[in-house]
Design an enzyme around this catalytic site. Structure first.
Site, PDB file in Angstrom:
ATOM      1  N   ASP A  38       2.223  -7.198   2.597  1.00  0.00           N
ATOM      2  CA  ASP A  38       1.035  -6.413   2.968  1.00  0.00           C
ATOM      3  C   ASP A  38       1.466  -5.157   3.735  1.00  0.00           C
ATOM      4  OD1 ASP A  38      -1.548  -5.511   3.211  1.00  0.00           O
ATOM      5  OD2 ASP A  38      -2.173  -7.027   4.663  1.00  0.00           O
ATOM      6  N   HIS A  60      -2.930 -12.555   1.417  1.00  0.00           N
ATOM      7  CA  HIS A  60      -2.537 -12.628   2.841  1.00  0.00           C
ATOM      8  C   HIS A  60      -3.279 -13.700   3.647  1.00  0.00           C
ATOM      9  CE1 HIS A  60      -5.993  -9.960   2.961  1.00  0.00           C
ATOM     10  NE2 HIS A  60      -5.312  -8.868   2.698  1.00  0.00           N
ATOM     11  N   HIS A  74      -9.100 -10.328  -1.172  1.00  0.00           N
ATOM     12  CA  HIS A  74      -9.034 -10.084   0.274  1.00  0.00           C
ATOM     13  C   HIS A  74     -10.224 -10.825   0.874  1.00  0.00           C
ATOM     14  CE1 HIS A  74      -8.849  -7.242   3.903  1.00  0.00           C
ATOM     15  NE2 HIS A  74     -10.029  -7.818   4.019  1.00  0.00           N
ATOM     16  N   ASP A 127      -8.799  -5.032  -2.413  1.00  0.00           N
ATOM     17  CA  ASP A 127      -8.105  -5.259  -1.143  1.00  0.00           C
ATOM     18  C   ASP A 127      -8.409  -4.152  -0.136  1.00  0.00           C
ATOM     19  OD1 ASP A 127      -6.351  -6.688   0.561  1.00  0.00           O
ATOM     20  OD2 ASP A 127      -4.894  -5.083   0.279  1.00  0.00           O
ATOM     21  N   ASN A 177      -6.598   0.682  -2.979  1.00  0.00           N
ATOM     22  CA  ASN A 177      -7.509   1.251  -1.967  1.00  0.00           C
ATOM     23  C   ASN A 177      -6.988   2.594  -1.469  1.00  0.00           C
ATOM     24  OD1 ASN A 177      -5.393  -0.060  -0.636  1.00  0.00           O
ATOM     25  ND2 ASN A 177      -6.609  -0.414   1.207  1.00  0.00           N
ATOM     26  N   HIS A 184       0.857  -1.188   0.000  1.00  0.00           N
ATOM     27  CA  HIS A 184       0.000   0.000   0.000  1.00  0.00           C
ATOM     28  C   HIS A 184       0.890   1.235   0.000  1.00  0.00           C
ATOM     29  CE1 HIS A 184      -3.660  -2.368   0.860  1.00  0.00           C
ATOM     30  NE2 HIS A 184      -2.826  -3.149   1.516  1.00  0.00           N
TER      31      HIS A 184
HETATM   32 ZN   LIG Z   1      -6.168  -7.083   2.372  1.00  0.00          ZN
END
Ligand SMILES: [Zn+2]
Length: 438
Positions: free
Chosen positions: A302, A229, A176, A149, A91, A59
């Protein structure tokens, strides 16, 4: 004239042999037989040279949340961790859910970045689950995968449709897995520690039932599913089962799931709050077994940075997510390789060739002609995790103060050093020493 860089006396990550690798004009080249006017020699002293690591689940928080992380800080952290490529999650604010936003991310990350950045595009408009995003157009704009996600695609019918539309693109949907109603208001794993702390729990089944659903939808549609994940024993079993059935399903897991249990939450430590949450000792054992037997296809961090202020809130209110780029390699060596669960070569493969295959990224190796995306690391060097020294803006890690083994000495992307440890020195010389070409 271009500079020639020599990594001398390096250990080849796969063969274990002592090698010298030459790099010029961004690619690996044969060792020159004659001297070179602009040569710099890095005596690797037996450190391991490998293709640059790849993280499919990062991210970077741009656009919209640059207080948490930026493309610059996130890719700088990646370089420090030995990564030369990352795939970034959509996201953001707004979500990357259109060809224009995919192009924006590609443009923003093109020149300035310290690592190659591959955008993942949203599955649904605004990641809200209601309307399918233009998957084919986003694939044409350069997306390498699709994901909502951070949010599950709650509706099975929507996931079915998404897989049908994604199928002609050839790209996977990164799932996710979380049933929103089973998760409810949960903030950590459901179990003894949650009860002791008086916190609402998330059962492992919130993840595993959605894994089963999406494996079955992969079978129904022929679309590619990549399970994000994974954290529970049941999820790993589902991935194993999908492989037995020959379905187009792959899966990933993260360091904290093969090292920590929910007891790491201790007394409301938000540095151990992530989603999915840390699970039980049985889940940790299942995670390691799934990595060791080849069920897990690749490893990811992640990496999910937040501001210190956000993570300093009370446990129930703090956001989910910890950083991971700068500790991933050491946590792999210390907790997977040293205990003998996988070989060093296999561990590196799980961070290099394996993720490149899943997202169909360009191959990298140490042979002449390959792009010079490389990492040099000392697998025996000990260091202590100090979040104050992270390049990431995020500081939250459950591993602060841990002593780990495996230190990145140098990261090179396209022939350019994107990270150099302070103790790395070069010899600059006009003529190569005799015997350099070993
Ligand atoms: Zn996630």
């Amino acid at each position: 004239m271009s500079t020639l860089t020599l990594f001398q006396n390096a250990t080849h990550w796969r063969t274990g042999e002592r090698v010298t690798i030459a790099v010029e004009d961004g690619v690996v080249v044969p060792i020159p037989r004659r001297g070179h006017e602009h040569a710099r020699v890095l005596d690797a002293r037996g450190a391991v040279l490998a293709p640059g690591l790849v993280d499919l689940h990062v991210h970077l928080r741009e656009p919209g949340q640059s207080a948490k992380e930026t493309i610059d800080s996130g890719t700088r952290a990646a370089a420090a961790g030995g990564f030369t490529a990352v795939a970034c999650m959509p996201n953001t604010v707004p979500a990357v859910d259109s060809p224009a936003w995919v192009e924006w991310v590609r443009h923003r990350t093109g020149n300035a970045a310290h690592a190659r950045v591959y955008p993942i595009a949203a599955v649904t408009v605004g990641q809200k689950g209601g309307q399918l995003a233009p998957l084919m157009a986003m694939a044409r704009a350069g997306a390498v995968a699709f994901s909502d996600d951070g949010h599950p695609v709650a509706s099975a019918a929507m996931m079915r449709r998404a897989l049908e539309y994604a199928r002609p693109t050839g790209l996977p949907i990164v799932c996710h897995e979380e049933d929103p109603e089973l998760r409810g208001e949960g903030v950590m794993n459901e179990g003894f520690t949650a009860t002791r702390l008086g916190l609402r729990g998330i059962p492992g089944a919130a993840e595993s039932v959605m894994c089963r659903r999406d494996v079955d939808l992969a079978e129904l549609t022929g679309g590619r599913v990549h399970l994000a994940h994974l954290s529970t024993a049941q999820s790993f079993e589902t991935l194993r089962d999908a492989r037995r059935r020959g379905l187009p399903v792959t899966g990933e897991t993260c360091p904290h799931y093969w090292i920590l249990t929910d007891e790491a939450v201790g007394d409301y430590d938000t540095n151990a709050k992530m989603n999915p949450p840390l699970r039980t000792a049985d889940d940790v054992r299942a995670c390691i077994a799934a990595i060791a037997d080849g069920t897990v296809d690749c490893l990811v961090t992640d990496h999910a940075p937040h501001t210190p202020d956000e993570k300093n809130r009370p446990f129930s209110e703090a956001p989910f997510g910890v950083v991971g780029l700068e500790t991933a390699l050491a946590l792999t060596i210390t907790f997977l390789v040293e205990p003998g669960h996988v070989s060093l070569a296999r561990a590196i493969e799980l961070w290099t060739d394996a993720p490149r295959r899943i997202f169909d990224l360009p191959e990298v190796d140490l042979e002449p002609g390959s792009v010079a995306d490389l990492v040099l690391f000392d697998p025996r060097s000990e260091w202590t995790v100090n979040p104050k020294l992270f390049y990431s803006k995020g500081r939250a890690t459950p591993f602060a103060g841990w002593t780990v083994r495996g230190r990145v000495l140098a990261t090179m992307m396209g022939g350019r050093f994107t990270h150099l440890a302070p103790d790395v020195e070069f010899e600059h010389q006009l003529v190569l020493p005799a015997g350099a070409a070993t």
